[in-house]
Scaffold this motif. Structure first.
Motif, PDB file in Angstrom:
ATOM      1  N   PHE A  92       0.849  -1.251   0.145  1.00 44.88           N
ATOM      2  CA  PHE A  92       0.051  -0.032  -0.029  1.00 44.88           C
ATOM      3  C   PHE A  92       0.970   1.150  -0.003  1.00 44.88           C
ATOM      4  CE2 PHE A  92      -3.343  -2.976   1.627  1.00 44.88           C
ATOM      5  CZ  PHE A  92      -4.485  -2.669   0.765  1.00 44.88           C
ATOM      6  N   HIS A  93       0.202   2.358  -0.143  1.00 40.71           N
ATOM      7  CA  HIS A  93       0.918   3.639  -0.403  1.00 40.71           C
ATOM      8  C   HIS A  93       1.391   4.210   1.024  1.00 40.71           C
ATOM      9  CE1 HIS A  93      -1.785   4.605  -4.233  1.00 40.71           C
ATOM     10  NE2 HIS A  93      -0.618   3.833  -4.487  1.00 40.71           N
ATOM     11  N   THR A  94       2.640   4.599   1.020  1.00 38.75           N
ATOM     12  CA  THR A  94       3.076   5.271   2.257  1.00 38.75           C
ATOM     13  C   THR A  94       3.110   6.704   2.094  1.00 38.75           C
ATOM     14  OG1 THR A  94       4.450   3.312   2.891  1.00 38.75           O
ATOM     15  CG2 THR A  94       5.039   5.489   3.812  1.00 38.75           C
ATOM     16  N   THR A  95       2.381   7.528   2.871  1.00 40.75           N
ATOM     17  CA  THR A  95       2.286   8.842   2.815  1.00 40.75           C
ATOM     18  C   THR A  95       2.605   9.618   4.205  1.00 40.75           C
ATOM     19  OG1 THR A  95      -0.101   9.087   3.447  1.00 40.75           O
ATOM     20  CG2 THR A  95       0.442   8.640   1.161  1.00 40.75           C
ATOM     21  N   GLU A  96       2.406  10.965   4.311  1.00 41.72           N
ATOM     22  CA  GLU A  96       2.762  11.465   5.587  1.00 41.72           C
ATOM     23  C   GLU A  96       1.351  11.266   6.468  1.00 41.72           C
ATOM     24  OE1 GLU A  96       3.314  15.685   4.935  1.00 41.72           O
ATOM     25  OE2 GLU A  96       5.087  15.461   4.006  1.00 41.72           O
ATOM     26  N   TYR A  97       0.090  10.956   5.971  1.00 44.44           N
ATOM     27  CA  TYR A  97      -0.969  10.610   6.906  1.00 44.44           C
ATOM     28  C   TYR A  97      -1.394   9.042   7.068  1.00 44.44           C
ATOM     29  CZ  TYR A  97      -2.951  10.358   2.016  1.00 44.44           C
ATOM     30  OH  TYR A  97      -3.177  10.273   0.763  1.00 44.44           O
ATOM     31  N   PHE A  98      -0.609   8.279   6.326  1.00 43.00           N
ATOM     32  CA  PHE A  98      -0.675   6.818   6.606  1.00 43.00           C
ATOM     33  C   PHE A  98       0.695   6.091   6.360  1.00 43.00           C
ATOM     34  CE2 PHE A  98      -1.853   2.553   5.099  1.00 43.00           C
ATOM     35  CZ  PHE A  98      -2.211   1.967   6.315  1.00 43.00           C
ATOM     36  N   LYS A  99       0.957   5.386   7.321  1.00 45.47           N
ATOM     37  CA  LYS A  99       2.245   4.106   7.194  1.00 45.47           C
ATOM     38  C   LYS A  99       1.911   2.860   7.373  1.00 45.47           C
ATOM     39  CE  LYS A  99       5.501   7.716   7.936  1.00 45.47           C
ATOM     40  NZ  LYS A  99       4.740   8.889   7.728  1.00 45.47           N
ATOM     41  N   PRO A 100       1.508   1.946   6.301  1.00 39.23           N
ATOM     42  CA  PRO A 100       1.043   0.852   6.587  1.00 39.23           C
ATOM     43  C   PRO A 100       1.981  -0.324   7.251  1.00 39.23           C
ATOM     44  CG  PRO A 100       1.901   0.996   4.316  1.00 39.23           C
ATOM     45  CD  PRO A 100       1.865   2.435   4.963  1.00 39.23           C
ATOM     46  N   THR A 101       1.498  -1.260   8.306  1.00 32.57           N
ATOM     47  CA  THR A 101       2.550  -1.865   8.717  1.00 32.57           C
ATOM     48  C   THR A 101       2.258  -3.368   8.297  1.00 32.57           C
ATOM     49  OG1 THR A 101       0.558  -2.782  10.281  1.00 32.57           O
ATOM     50  CG2 THR A 101       1.840  -0.666  10.968  1.00 32.57           C
ATOM     51  N   ARG A 102       1.680  -3.754   7.092  1.00 32.18           N
ATOM     52  CA  ARG A 102       1.547  -5.042   6.326  1.00 32.18           C
ATOM     53  C   ARG A 102       1.379  -4.604   4.891  1.00 32.18           C
ATOM     54  NH1 ARG A 102      -3.457  -6.020   4.910  1.00 32.18           N
ATOM     55  NH2 ARG A 102      -5.399  -5.137   6.187  1.00 32.18           N
ATOM     56  N   ASN A 195     -12.158  10.131   1.944  1.00 33.37           N
ATOM     57  CA  ASN A 195     -12.770  10.824   0.783  1.00 33.37           C
ATOM     58  C   ASN A 195     -11.927  11.812   0.327  1.00 33.37           C
ATOM     59  OD1 ASN A 195     -14.465  10.900  -1.488  1.00 33.37           O
ATOM     60  ND2 ASN A 195     -15.624  12.233  -0.510  1.00 33.37           N
ATOM     61  N   GLN A 196     -10.932  12.438   1.324  1.00 31.91           N
ATOM     62  CA  GLN A 196     -10.245  13.467   0.999  1.00 31.91           C
ATOM     63  C   GLN A 196      -8.694  13.051   0.865  1.00 31.91           C
ATOM     64  OE1 GLN A 196     -10.806  15.562   4.532  1.00 31.91           O
ATOM     65  NE2 GLN A 196     -12.809  16.557   3.704  1.00 31.91           N
ATOM     66  N   LEU A 197      -8.092  12.123   1.440  1.00 31.26           N
ATOM     67  CA  LEU A 197      -6.522  11.731   1.448  1.00 31.26           C
ATOM     68  C   LEU A 197      -6.721  10.064   1.062  1.00 31.26           C
ATOM     69  CD1 LEU A 197      -5.516  13.703   4.696  1.00 31.26           C
ATOM     70  CD2 LEU A 197      -5.513  14.385   2.002  1.00 31.26           C
ATOM     71  N   PRO A 198      -6.825   9.831   0.100  1.00 34.78           N
ATOM     72  CA  PRO A 198      -6.883   8.434  -0.281  1.00 34.78           C
ATOM     73  C   PRO A 198      -5.569   7.497  -0.377  1.00 34.78           C
ATOM     74  CG  PRO A 198      -6.696   9.681  -2.343  1.00 34.78           C
ATOM     75  CD  PRO A 198      -6.804  10.667  -1.170  1.00 34.78           C
ATOM     76  N   ILE A 199      -5.850   6.427  -0.081  1.00 34.69           N
ATOM     77  CA  ILE A 199      -4.598   5.326  -0.035  1.00 34.69           C
ATOM     78  C   ILE A 199      -5.128   3.974  -0.751  1.00 34.69           C
ATOM     79  CG2 ILE A 199      -3.438   3.694   1.479  1.00 34.69           C
ATOM     80  CD1 ILE A 199      -2.382   6.455   1.870  1.00 34.69           C
ATOM     81  N   GLY A 200      -4.004   3.617  -1.544  1.00 35.53           N
ATOM     82  CA  GLY A 200      -4.514   2.200  -2.440  1.00 35.53           C
ATOM     83  C   GLY A 200      -3.209   1.697  -2.636  1.00 35.53           C
TER      84      GLY A 200
END
Length: 526
Positions: A92-102, A195-200
């Motif tokens: 998954f994408h890594t961004t300033e607002y989300f860092k995936p752990t898996r 709906n504002q800061l997507p992750i895929g």
């Protein structure tokens, strides 16, 4: 949608020195970034095509279903059970607002679909707009269960066979989301952020959106198919077609979507520009809101269909780059009916039908349309004015209402319009995709059926066709459904346009899609 700044902005010129930037001049702002809530093509380009993947996908430039996040699948003999083997190592994408752990796994598939289909899922009621595509495709009643067999195996069980089901899963609304990100947002009480800061898992990572101006993406460096050729992708939003062309010629964008058909000849004279074209699976139409008087009367709908000079409309808006629309889908689609005839242009007969319906002196109404222009409606202002003038000739006084694209879709879904110009690009190459999501009783309830038309006979034909795996038998049913559609006239069918895209000749790898979407992973700039 509020403007969002996730990273410091750089000018296009400054970026170009440090990285390979692909700038696309596109026609409108996305409705949002949670594709499950929306149906517009511009929204799909910015979300399902750029940010996400699906279990299965369409091969670029075709309607062929190929593996996506699922490496392979098995379908039971009775057509009720689909078992997918998931791809390992997808990040998954890594961004300033989300860092995936898996990495991606079966939990993400279950979260994605249960969110739309399970009323007890914590995210089901979070959507402010519901899940219109899943609803109009009747997925809540079609899918009996979704099971996690193991971390990389998922099993879908259906309540009845569904011939286009695999192709349906390749459509934008079936894009896979991160369950971990969803859980994080729910726990923090920030569900609107999806709906504002997507992750895929897709080829581009969302960076910034400035409403009605631009969307910025970075290439996903760990994309499972390999990093995109472009380091950065920018959507420059320009509803005015002429502005898109000006920016293309000035070098402010390398690709300009949907030039006017009348502009194509001049563009082809420019030695630096190439124009690609394709007879896409598209229909332009005007929907009559049958919940508003007097459109519940068939004679009124038929009268307007006879009172509009469609031939002149097509010539003025499309030139030679469109064919008249008679049925809901174009003649290039299998099961198209050649026996169904269009309403003749006959203003006198239109007046007689209005009198028969109880309106010898006509009535007042509204025509809803969008600003700017795109493939299915290159010149909304001219088109609505031509309709207004023709309606005046048969006694109907119509006021034109110009509504911003995203707002128009929202309000039309709520049923505020009398008549609305719209269009559709087929999402999966199956006739059902032009019928169930746009014209079924279920779609009337969800709002995607802008005619608010519900015909039991028509619905029965669609249901029988979807559960039959024999193309010949399905064709017979669709031929009958087209007869019902034309006789009832919930739409004034307008045109099947040719799709054009203009680009600099140093652009390579872009492929026009018959499904009307735009995918930029394989696009390079020399």
């Amino acid at each position: 949608m509020l403007a969002m700044a996730i990273t410091a902005g750089l000018t296009i010129g400054a970026q170009a020195h440090a990285a390979k930037v692909l700038t696309v001049c596109t026609e409108a702002s996305p409705e949002g970034f949670d594709i499950s809530q929306y149906t517009a093509a511009v929204t799909a380009d910015a979300t399902s095509e750029a940010i996400h993947n699906r279990l299965v996908e369409f091969e670029r430039g075709s309607t062929k279903v190929v593996p996506g996040l699922a490496e392979k699948w098995d379908i039971s003999k009775d057509g009720l059970v689909y078992t997918f083997t998931l791809r390992k190592g997808v990040k998954f994408h890594t961004t300033e607002y989300f860092k995936p752990t898996r990495e991606f796994n079966a939990d993400d598939v279950l979260w994605t679909f249960n969110r739309m289909l399970d009323k007890n899922h914590p995210w089901f009621k979070v959507s402010t707009r519901g899940y219109p595509y899943a609803e109009s495709m009747e997925f809540p009643t079609l899918v009996k269960s979704i099971e996690k067999v193991d971390p990389y195996t998922v099993k879908f069980t259906l309540n009845q066979p569904e011939a286009p089901f695999l192709a349906d899963l390749a459509m934008g609304f079936a894009s896979i989301f991160s369950a971990e990100y969803g859980d994080q947002l729910l726990k923090a009480g920030k569900t609107q952020q999806l709906n504002q800061l997507p992750i895929g898992t897709g080829p581009f990572v969302f960076r910034r959106y400035e409403k009605d101006a631009q969307i910025r993406f970075d290439a996903h460096k760990d994309y499972w198919k390999g990093k995109a050729a472009a380091d950065k992708l920018i959507f420059a939003i320009s509803p005015d077609t002429s502005v898109r062309i000006q920016k293309l010629k000035a070098g402010e964008c390398q690709i300009a979507l949907y030039p006017l058909p009348n502009d194509v000849a001049n563009l082809r004279k420019d030695p630096k520009i190439r124009v690609d074209e394709l007879n896409a699976l598209m229909t332009a139409y005007l929907a009559f809101n049958m919940e508003h008087k007097p459109y519940e009367k068939k004679e009124v709908r038929q009268a307007i269909s006879m009172g509009f000079d469609k031939k002149s409309y097509i010539k003025a808006l499309f030139g030679e780059a469109a064919s008249p629309a008679i049925n809901p889908f174009p003649s290039t689609m299998w099961s198209y009916s050649k026996e169904v005839k269009d309403y003749e242009y006959n203003p006198q007969k239109a007046k007689e039908l209005l009198a028969k319906a109880g309106f010898p002196n006509g009535f007042k109404t509204t025509i809803w349309t969008r600003p700017g222009g795109g493939t299915v409606n290159p010149n909304p202002k001219l088109g609505s004015e031509m309709l207004q003038a023709d309606l005046k000739k048969i006694g109907i006084d119509a006021e034109i209402k110009v509504v911003e694209w995203g707002e128009l879709l929202k309000r039309a879904k709520a049923g505020e319009h009398d008549m609305v110009f719209n269009g559709w690009a087929g999402d999966n190459g199956d006739p059902d995709n032009f019928l169930t999501p746009l014209l079924s009783c279920t779609a009337a309830k969800s709002g995607e059926n802008y005619a608010r038309w519900c015909d039991k006979k028509f619905d029965e034909l669609l249901d029988k066709a979807k559960t039959n795996s024999d193309p010949k038998e399905r064709t017979k049913l669709y031929l009958e459904a087209q007869k019902v559609f034309k006789e009832t006239a919930p739409w004034l069918t307008l045109a099947h346009p040719t799709m054009f895209v203009a680009m600099h000749k140093n652009v390579s790898g872009y492929k026009l899609s018959p499904l009307g979407n735009n995918h930029f992973w394989g696009v390079d700039i020399k």
